[in-house]
Design an enzyme around this catalytic site. Structure first.
Site, short mmCIF file in Angstrom:
data_model
loop_
_atom_site.label_atom_id
_atom_site.label_comp_id
_atom_site.label_asym_id
_atom_site.label_seq_id
_atom_site.Cartn_x
_atom_site.Cartn_y
_atom_site.Cartn_z
N LYS A 58 43.69 -35.69 58.88
CA LYS A 58 42.85 -36.72 59.61
C LYS A 58 41.96 -35.65 60.65
O LYS A 58 42.26 -35.64 61.77
CB LYS A 58 43.81 -37.67 60.61
CG LYS A 58 44.13 -38.96 59.92
CD LYS A 58 44.85 -39.77 61.16
CE LYS A 58 43.98 -40.72 61.84
NZ LYS A 58 43.15 -41.56 61.20
N1 PMP Z 1 42.64 -43.97 55.56
C1 PMP Z 1 41.99 -43.45 56.54
C2 PMP Z 1 40.91 -42.74 56.42
C3 PMP Z 1 42.46 -43.69 57.99
O1 PMP Z 1 41.71 -43.18 58.98
C4 PMP Z 1 43.53 -44.32 58.18
C5 PMP Z 1 44.30 -44.59 59.65
N2 PMP Z 1 45.12 -43.64 60.10
C6 PMP Z 1 44.35 -44.97 57.10
C7 PMP Z 1 43.82 -44.52 55.81
C8 PMP Z 1 45.64 -45.43 57.32
O2 PMP Z 1 46.65 -44.53 57.49
P1 PMP Z 1 47.89 -44.96 58.51
O3 PMP Z 1 48.50 -46.04 57.92
O4 PMP Z 1 48.69 -43.54 58.47
O5 PMP Z 1 47.51 -45.16 59.85
#
Ligand code: PMP
Length: 312
Positions: free
Chosen positions: A158
């Site tokens: 991230k």
């Molecule tokens: N893909 C991206 C690019 C994201 O930024 C997120 C949000 N964190 C997700 C998928 C979903 O991830 P998560 O379920 O861990 O929040």
């Protein structure tokens, strides 16, 4: 620009400071090059229990550590330390409603794009009620912007800089009259949305792009794979998805911490199923929210109580 504070306090480098005091210099690599990583997390308010539950805090903090490692930060902020600071901030703000939390680690100082430190941390939490799109669903557009391939930027990390890719796709979708973007990767396979993963239901089977499709290894995606299998008896196929297979979906939804479970009613203006929120999607939503808000006792280890933990 000075805007109204969204919360009384922010966590910064282990201290709790007034919202207005959390500042970073314009010459920092964080500002100049987007040298930073972050997590988005939710704290769900349970009114009956007068308690807030942070969903999958441990998993988010582990991913925060992983992101720092991959992006080469000179000091890795410890997961447990950051989790404790997050809980302390929530208590200091004394929230009595559902919040969205952001834990960020950025490169401070005056370095250039290869700088690895010094490191500054920020934690914010702001009220975030249930978005309308989670109830009503969205119209999605397959973007003409391709998802960045993992061999160019690590998409399972991230990293702030990654988000300019999804930003362009979101802007395009909005300009073209859609609610959300869905991106294909450089192989032309379905990848993910700007800040969310993708699932579809077809002929009674759940399908989601595998983690080799330039996606974030989403915590919500993992959660839903588990709930679909254990609660709804539906194993998920993790595999490549072609663009044309999207149009054969009976149901489809986005998922993520921010997007929770957001039904998709149309893709490229073609109806998904009957064009309404899908029955299985609704069932999964009900189960997900019951668990995340701590209204059911199973999967309690996914939810960290904020106020009770301090009282113990
Ligand atoms: N893909 C991206 C690019 C994201 O930024 C997120 C949000 N964190 C997700 C998928 C979903 O991830 P998560 O379920 O861990 O929040």
């Amino acid at each position: 620009m000075t805007a109204e504070p969204l919360a009384p306090y922010i966590g910064m480098n282990g201290e709790i400071v007034p919202w207005a005091d959390a500042k970073i210099h314009a010459f920092s690599p964080a500002v100049k090059y987007g040298a930073g990583i972050f997590e988005g997390i939710r704290g769900y308010w349970n009114d009956d229990r007068q308690e807030m539950y942070v969903f999958k805090l441990v998993e988010h903090m582990q991913r925060l550590e992983f992101s720092q490692k991959v992006m080469g930060f000179e000091r890795i902020v410890d997961a447990k330390e950051m989790a404790d600071q997050t809980l302390a901030l929530l208590r200091a703000c004394n929230f009595r409603e559902t919040v969205h939390i952001r834990t960020a680690v950025v490169v401070d100082g005056y370095g250039e794009s290869g700088a690895t430190g010094p490191i500054t941390t920020f934690i914010t939490a702001v009220p975030r009620p249930l978005p309308k799109k989670v109830v009503d669903g969205v119209e999605a557009q397959v973007s003409s912007w391709q998802r960045i391939p993992d061999h160019a930027m690590p998409m399972r990390v991230k990293a702030n800089a990654n988000y300019n890719n999804g930003r362009l796709a979101s802007i395009q979708a909005k300009r073209d009259g859609y609610d959300a973007a869905l991106m294909l990767n450089t192989r032309g396979k379905v990848s993910e949305g700007p800040g969310m993963c993708f699932f579809m239901i077809r002929n009674g089977r759940a399908i989601t792009p595998s983690t080799s499709n330039d996606i974030l290894e989403s915590i919500t995606r993992d959660t839903l794979i588990e709930l679909l299998k254990d609660d709804l008896g539906m194993p998920t196929e993790e595999r490549d998805v072609d663009r044309s297979e999207l149009y054969a979906a009976d149901e489809a939804f986005f998922c993520g911490t921010g997007w929770e479970i957001t039904p998709i009613r149309t893709i490229d203006r073609l109806a998904v199923g009957d064009g309404k929120v899908g029955g299985l999607t609704k069932k999964l939503q009900d189960r997900y929210f019951a668990i995340a808000k701590g209204t059911v006792s199973d999967y309690a280890d996914w939810c960290t109580p904020v106020y009770q933990a301090a009282a113990e």
